[in-house]
Design an enzyme around this catalytic site. Structure first.
Site, PDB file in Angstrom:
ATOM      1  N   GLY A  92       7.865  59.736 -39.519  1.00 34.22           N
ATOM      2  CA  GLY A  92       8.621  60.789 -38.826  1.00 34.22           C
ATOM      3  C   GLY A  92       9.420  60.092 -37.742  1.00 34.22           C
ATOM      4  O   GLY A  92       8.927  59.114 -37.170  1.00 34.22           O
ATOM      5  N   ASN A 106      19.740  62.628 -33.677  1.00 35.66           N
ATOM      6  CA  ASN A 106      19.261  62.748 -35.063  1.00 35.66           C
ATOM      7  C   ASN A 106      19.599  64.092 -35.707  1.00 35.66           C
ATOM      8  O   ASN A 106      18.715  64.906 -35.987  1.00 35.66           O
ATOM      9  CB  ASN A 106      17.745  62.519 -35.097  1.00 35.66           C
ATOM     10  CG  ASN A 106      17.412  61.192 -35.724  1.00 35.66           C
ATOM     11  OD1 ASN A 106      18.203  60.636 -36.501  1.00 35.66           O
ATOM     12  ND2 ASN A 106      16.255  60.658 -35.386  1.00 35.66           N
ATOM     13  N   ASP A 146      15.726  54.607 -35.932  1.00 37.93           N
ATOM     14  CA  ASP A 146      14.434  54.708 -35.224  1.00 37.93           C
ATOM     15  C   ASP A 146      13.979  53.323 -34.748  1.00 37.93           C
ATOM     16  O   ASP A 146      13.485  53.165 -33.626  1.00 37.93           O
ATOM     17  CB  ASP A 146      13.337  55.271 -36.142  1.00 37.93           C
ATOM     18  CG  ASP A 146      13.709  56.604 -36.762  1.00 37.93           C
ATOM     19  OD1 ASP A 146      14.553  57.322 -36.176  1.00 37.93           O
ATOM     20  OD2 ASP A 146      13.166  56.930 -37.835  1.00 37.93           O
TER      21      ASP A 146
HETATM   22  P1  ADP Z   1      20.798  55.924 -38.431  1.00 41.99           P
HETATM   23  O1  ADP Z   1      19.631  55.391 -39.207  1.00 41.99           O
HETATM   24  O2  ADP Z   1      20.340  56.710 -37.254  1.00 41.99           O
HETATM   25  O3  ADP Z   1      21.848  56.592 -39.255  1.00 41.99           O
HETATM   26  P2  ADP Z   1      22.733  53.744 -38.111  1.00 41.99           P
HETATM   27  O4  ADP Z   1      23.111  53.789 -39.554  1.00 41.99           O
HETATM   28  O5  ADP Z   1      23.837  53.977 -37.156  1.00 41.99           O
HETATM   29  O6  ADP Z   1      21.492  54.668 -37.747  1.00 41.99           O
HETATM   30  O7  ADP Z   1      22.113  52.317 -37.852  1.00 41.99           O
HETATM   31  C1  ADP Z   1      21.334  52.012 -36.714  1.00 41.99           C
HETATM   32  C2  ADP Z   1      21.397  50.525 -36.468  1.00 41.99           C
HETATM   33  O8  ADP Z   1      20.850  49.832 -37.613  1.00 41.99           O
HETATM   34  C3  ADP Z   1      22.808  49.983 -36.318  1.00 41.99           C
HETATM   35  O9  ADP Z   1      23.262  50.068 -34.976  1.00 41.99           O
HETATM   36  C4  ADP Z   1      22.624  48.541 -36.751  1.00 41.99           C
HETATM   37  O10 ADP Z   1      22.100  47.778 -35.684  1.00 41.99           O
HETATM   38  C5  ADP Z   1      21.559  48.638 -37.848  1.00 41.99           C
HETATM   39  N1  ADP Z   1      22.204  48.750 -39.178  1.00 41.99           N
HETATM   40  C6  ADP Z   1      22.284  49.842 -39.957  1.00 41.99           C
HETATM   41  N2  ADP Z   1      22.949  49.580 -41.110  1.00 41.99           N
HETATM   42  C7  ADP Z   1      23.299  48.275 -41.045  1.00 41.99           C
HETATM   43  C8  ADP Z   1      24.017  47.369 -41.915  1.00 41.99           C
HETATM   44  N3  ADP Z   1      24.521  47.771 -43.096  1.00 41.99           N
HETATM   45  N4  ADP Z   1      24.203  46.102 -41.507  1.00 41.99           N
HETATM   46  C9  ADP Z   1      23.719  45.676 -40.321  1.00 41.99           C
HETATM   47  N5  ADP Z   1      23.025  46.460 -39.463  1.00 41.99           N
HETATM   48  C10 ADP Z   1      22.822  47.737 -39.811  1.00 41.99           C
END
Ligand code: ADP
Length: 307
Positions: free
Chosen positions: A35, A170, A263
């Site tokens: 979660g 979120n 998270d």
């Molecule tokens: P959420 O899971 O909340 O959608 P994000 O997709 O914005 O969050 O990703 C959160 C963090 O995870 C990013 O700021 C980055 O540091 C890391 N991250 C996510 N996807 C990638 C990726 N394809 N390559 C590198 N880092 C990633």
């Protein structure tokens, strides 16, 4: 005589659910627990053994609820703020895989966690006994209207008392009656916070932000001292005590599963936030999230063992 409270007491509030995930054996599922706010607590407890990590929620009195408490104990997450409710159970979700695509099925309508904020006195006590209070848009979404208002009021009081209040918006439209109800509650949550950790992709869709700077400015306009806008593989945009900038995320050649990217980022960031070096904190978040997205599942133990 009252003893001084230990410094750096972290309290997260939310719903931890049972998770059924497919194994390599066709038709077989493994039971786990996860979660959003719980995932952040789990990572933080591993990264910061000196931090006192607690999770405030409500669970049932059945064997599934007890198994969840076993995971808390094994993970170093304190359960002194967990309410055990008679004849109730916890929420559950199942991950199904079809042609490599994951989809999620939820059974959380009757979850005991919806009652986590029913007792204002318990909330006030928990907030006063901790230094950092963490919640998310999902925490707000699962609460009935009346307890959500009480919860926000308790956070406001805690903020006024000088607590660090951390919020990850979120956005989960499926958990809200309307998109307007969601965006309005999210802005109320942000207004009682001191650190906001949004993800641009979701914010763009539901608040119609044209770019990460628009997201940053929308939260900054509420007077929040620290806003960190995550954006998948793109640079993290930040504002901290009037100092702003962008932090590049190291590229990854193969992303396996983005579950808990945000998270885990939040945990890596918070583990270093106390240093006052905001870019070092963002680096901690991005490095942990990078390891997490290169493995399957929400809770990736080996991601925290590489420093
Ligand atoms: P959420 O899971 O909340 O959608 P994000 O997709 O914005 O969050 O990703 C959160 C963090 O995870 C990013 O700021 C980055 O540091 C890391 N991250 C996510 N996807 C990638 C990726 N394809 N390559 C590198 N880092 C990633």
């Amino acid at each position: 005589m009252t003893s001084p409270l230990p410094q750096n007491r972290f309290l997260a509030i939310g719903e931890c659910m049972a998770e059924l995930s497919p194994t390599a054996q066709d038709g077989e599922y493994r039971l786990g627990f996860a979660g959003d706010a719980f995932n952040t607590s789990w990572y933080l407890a591993r990264l910061s053994p000196d931090t006192d990590v607690s999770f405030l929620t409500a669970i049932g009195d059945d064997s599934l609820s007890r198994q969840m408490m076993d995971l808390f104990a094994q993970s170093g997450i304190k359960e002194n703020y967990v309410q055990h409710l008679e004849n109730q159970t916890i929420g559950m979700y199942m991950i199904s895989l079809q042609n490599g695509e994951r989809s999620f099925h939820y059974w959380r309508g009757q979850s005991a966690a919806k009652k986590l904020a029913d007792d204002p006195q318990k909330l006030a006590t928990a907030f006063s006994e901790n230094d950092v209070i963490y919640f998310s848009g999902i925490t707000l979404a699962i609460l009935p209207d009346k307890s959500r208002q009480g919860f926000l009021a308790a956070l406001k009081t805690a903020k006024e008392a000088g607590k660090t209040i951390v919020f990850d918006p979120n956005l989960r439209p499926r958990l809200w009656e309307t998109a307007d109800a969601m965006t309005s509650a999210i802005m109320q949550g942000a207004a009682v916070s001191t650190i906001v950790l949004p993800s641009f992709e979701d914010e763009a869709e539901w608040f119609h932000d044209e770019n990460p700077m628009a997201t940053l400015n929308r939260y900054k306009a509420l007077g929040i001292p620290t806003v960190i806008v995550k954006n998948g593989p793109d640079p993290v945009l930040f504002e901290h005590n009037g100092h702003s900038g962008e932090y590049p995320v190291a590229p990854i050649t193969e992303v396996t599963d983005t579950t808990a990217a945000g998270d885990s980022f939040n945990a890596g960031f918070l583990a270093r936030f106390g240093s006052g070096d905001i870019e070092w904190a963002i680096k901690g978040g991005a490095e942990l999230a990078a390891r997490v997205v290169q493995s399957r599942g929400a809770l990736v133990a080996k991601a925290t063992e590489m420093d």
